[in-house]
Motif scaffolding. Structure first.
Motif, PDB file in Angstrom:
ATOM      1  N   MET A 144     -16.889   1.476 -23.288  1.00 54.14           N
ATOM      2  CA  MET A 144     -16.181   2.684 -22.924  1.00 54.14           C
ATOM      3  C   MET A 144     -15.992   3.528 -24.188  1.00 54.14           C
ATOM      4  O   MET A 144     -15.468   3.056 -25.183  1.00 54.14           O
ATOM      5  N   THR A 145     -16.382   4.762 -24.089  1.00 59.37           N
ATOM      6  CA  THR A 145     -16.219   5.669 -25.217  1.00 59.37           C
ATOM      7  C   THR A 145     -14.796   6.218 -25.246  1.00 59.37           C
ATOM      8  O   THR A 145     -14.024   6.021 -24.305  1.00 59.37           O
ATOM      9  N   ALA A 146     -14.466   6.913 -26.311  1.00 58.16           N
ATOM     10  CA  ALA A 146     -13.136   7.512 -26.433  1.00 58.16           C
ATOM     11  C   ALA A 146     -12.915   8.567 -25.354  1.00 58.16           C
ATOM     12  O   ALA A 146     -11.809   8.688 -24.808  1.00 58.16           O
ATOM     13  N   LEU A 147     -13.948   9.302 -25.026  1.00 66.95           N
ATOM     14  CA  LEU A 147     -13.833  10.310 -23.974  1.00 66.95           C
ATOM     15  C   LEU A 147     -13.602   9.664 -22.613  1.00 66.95           C
ATOM     16  O   LEU A 147     -12.779  10.136 -21.818  1.00 66.95           O
ATOM     17  N   ASP A 148     -14.295   8.568 -22.355  1.00 67.52           N
ATOM     18  CA  ASP A 148     -14.076   7.835 -21.104  1.00 67.52           C
ATOM     19  C   ASP A 148     -12.650   7.290 -21.026  1.00 67.52           C
ATOM     20  O   ASP A 148     -12.012   7.348 -19.971  1.00 67.52           O
ATOM     21  N   ALA A 149     -12.151   6.775 -22.135  1.00 65.42           N
ATOM     22  CA  ALA A 149     -10.782   6.246 -22.165  1.00 65.42           C
ATOM     23  C   ALA A 149      -9.767   7.363 -21.925  1.00 65.42           C
ATOM     24  O   ALA A 149      -8.775   7.171 -21.206  1.00 65.42           O
TER      25      ALA A 149
END
Length: 90
Positions: A1-6
């Motif tokens: 999970m990327t930071a944007l997804d989080a």
């Protein structure tokens, strides 16, 4: 999970609390216009949003995952009770 997804995951988790809180605060101000004239709708929305956020986190801890009807019932209580308490203190 990327930071944007989080970020989007957290935003979608908290969105019901803050949207319900803002709509309920505006409804309060619309219905009880004279009685709540001195109270800002942002104050109602802030306390309702904080209560709703706490309720969502509590529901997540108690029920194991998000999206259960009991969790949304707890969300409504978490939003309504702080706003109700603020209107009593005016």
């Amino acid at each position: 999970m990327t930071a944007l997804d989080a970020f989007w995951h957290l935003a979608n988790f908290l969105a019901p609390a803050w949207v319900v809180s803002a709509l309920l605060a505006l409804l309060h101000k619309l219905i009880w216009r004279r009685e709540l004239k001195a109270m800002a709708w942002r104050r109602l929305a802030l306390w309702g949003g904080l209560g709703g956020t706490l309720a969502l986190v509590l529901a997540l801890l108690l029920l194991g995952h998000d999206g259960k009807m009991a969790g949304y019932a707890l969300l409504l209580l978490g939003v309504v009770l702080p706003q109700w308490a603020l209107t009593l203190k005016r």
